[in-house]
Design a protein around this motif. Structure first.
Motif, PDB file in Angstrom:
ATOM      1  N   SER A  35       0.810  -1.202   0.000  1.00 48.81           N
ATOM      2  CA  SER A  35       0.000   0.000   0.000  1.00 48.81           C
ATOM      3  C   SER A  35       0.843   1.252   0.000  1.00 48.81           C
ATOM      4  N   ALA A  36       0.191   2.321  -0.394  1.00 52.86           N
ATOM      5  CA  ALA A  36       0.863   3.606  -0.463  1.00 52.86           C
ATOM      6  C   ALA A  36       1.348   4.017   0.916  1.00 52.86           C
ATOM      7  N   GLY A  50       4.093   4.519  -3.488  1.00 51.78           N
ATOM      8  CA  GLY A  50       3.600   4.089  -4.786  1.00 51.78           C
ATOM      9  C   GLY A  50       4.366   2.933  -5.394  1.00 51.78           C
ATOM     10  N   ASP A 115      -7.963   6.139  -2.282  1.00 49.35           N
ATOM     11  CA  ASP A 115      -6.840   5.710  -1.442  1.00 49.35           C
ATOM     12  C   ASP A 115      -6.951   4.228  -1.091  1.00 49.35           C
ATOM     13  N   VAL A 118      -6.080   2.099  -4.226  1.00 51.05           N
ATOM     14  CA  VAL A 118      -4.635   2.055  -4.464  1.00 51.05           C
ATOM     15  C   VAL A 118      -3.949   1.169  -3.418  1.00 51.05           C
ATOM     16  N   TYR A 122      -2.029  -2.455  -4.244  1.00 46.15           N
ATOM     17  CA  TYR A 122      -0.649  -2.797  -3.918  1.00 46.15           C
ATOM     18  C   TYR A 122      -0.582  -3.967  -2.937  1.00 46.15           C
ATOM     19  N   THR A 152      -1.403   0.166 -11.157  1.00 43.68           N
ATOM     20  CA  THR A 152      -1.723   0.878  -9.915  1.00 43.68           C
ATOM     21  C   THR A 152      -0.844   2.113  -9.756  1.00 43.68           C
ATOM     22  N   GLN A 156      -2.355   5.746  -9.452  1.00 44.63           N
ATOM     23  CA  GLN A 156      -1.991   6.577  -8.307  1.00 44.63           C
ATOM     24  C   GLN A 156      -1.380   7.893  -8.756  1.00 44.63           C
TER      25      GLN A 156
END
Length: 191
Positions: A35-36, A50, A115, A118, A122, A152, A156
């Motif tokens: 994840s971001a 990212g 959010d 994204v 991930y 992704t 993003q």
């Protein structure tokens, strides 16, 4: 965007967005990496924002051009059971956020849904990379992870305005790759 008037959308556009997100959630956001960095409680936050750990590993050969896959080899029954559970949980996380949006959605709800999409995209890549696949589907899984992380990252980078404003499905190219995994729960489902 600063100085941009609030977005005006036809009333049916948010519904179409939710439908696309639900399909995506049932597919492969039902299959993505880390994840971001702005999302709390996610794994492998040491990767740059990212960039999933599986994407970073991909440049070392785990997911693509360098050859030998570093993915675990597991039995078919374990793969089916665990991949189904991962894709189902991923789809529910994304679907829940999108379905909770009001009609029309607020900018805050759209940002939260974006959010989540994204982060979950991930996360599923990382989860699937940790899971592995039967020997005969190693290349398929590596291709799915690599494509999902690339898509992704593009989604993003473009941001929520582009995602919600796009009439297409950013993850459409991923679905044929997902079919090669032969896990029905990881494929887009009509809801």
């Amino acid at each position: 965007m600063p100085g941009t008037p609030p977005r005006r959308r036809p009333l049916n556009r948010p519904t179409a967005i939710v439908a696309t997100a639900v399909l995506l959630a049932a597919g492969l956001t039902a299959c993505s990496g880390q994840s971001a960095s702005t999302t709390p409680g996610t794994a492998a936050s040491s990767a740059p924002a990212g960039v999933s750990t599986s994407a970073a590993a991909g440049s070392a050969g785990a997911t693509g051009s360098a050859g030998s896959a570093a993915l675990p080899i597991i039995a078919e029954s374990e793969f089916q059971t665990r991949a189904t559970a991962l894709c189902t949980a991923n789809a529910e996380a994304v679907r829940g956020t999108f379905m909770a949006m009001s009609k029309p959605p607020t900018p805050e709800q759209m940002q939260q849904a974006f959010d989540t999409l994204v982060a979950e995209s991930y996360k599923i890549s990382d989860d699937l990379a940790a899971l592995g696949a039967p020997a005969e589907r190693q290349a398929a899984l590596a291709a799915v992870i690599q494509a999902n992380d690339r898509i992704t990252a593009s989604v993003q980078a473009a941001g929520p305005d582009a995602f919600f404003g796009d009439q297409g499905d950013a993850y459409a190219e991923l679905y044929p790759l997902m079919e090669r995994l032969q896990v029905p729960a990881c494929l887009p489902q009509e809801s």
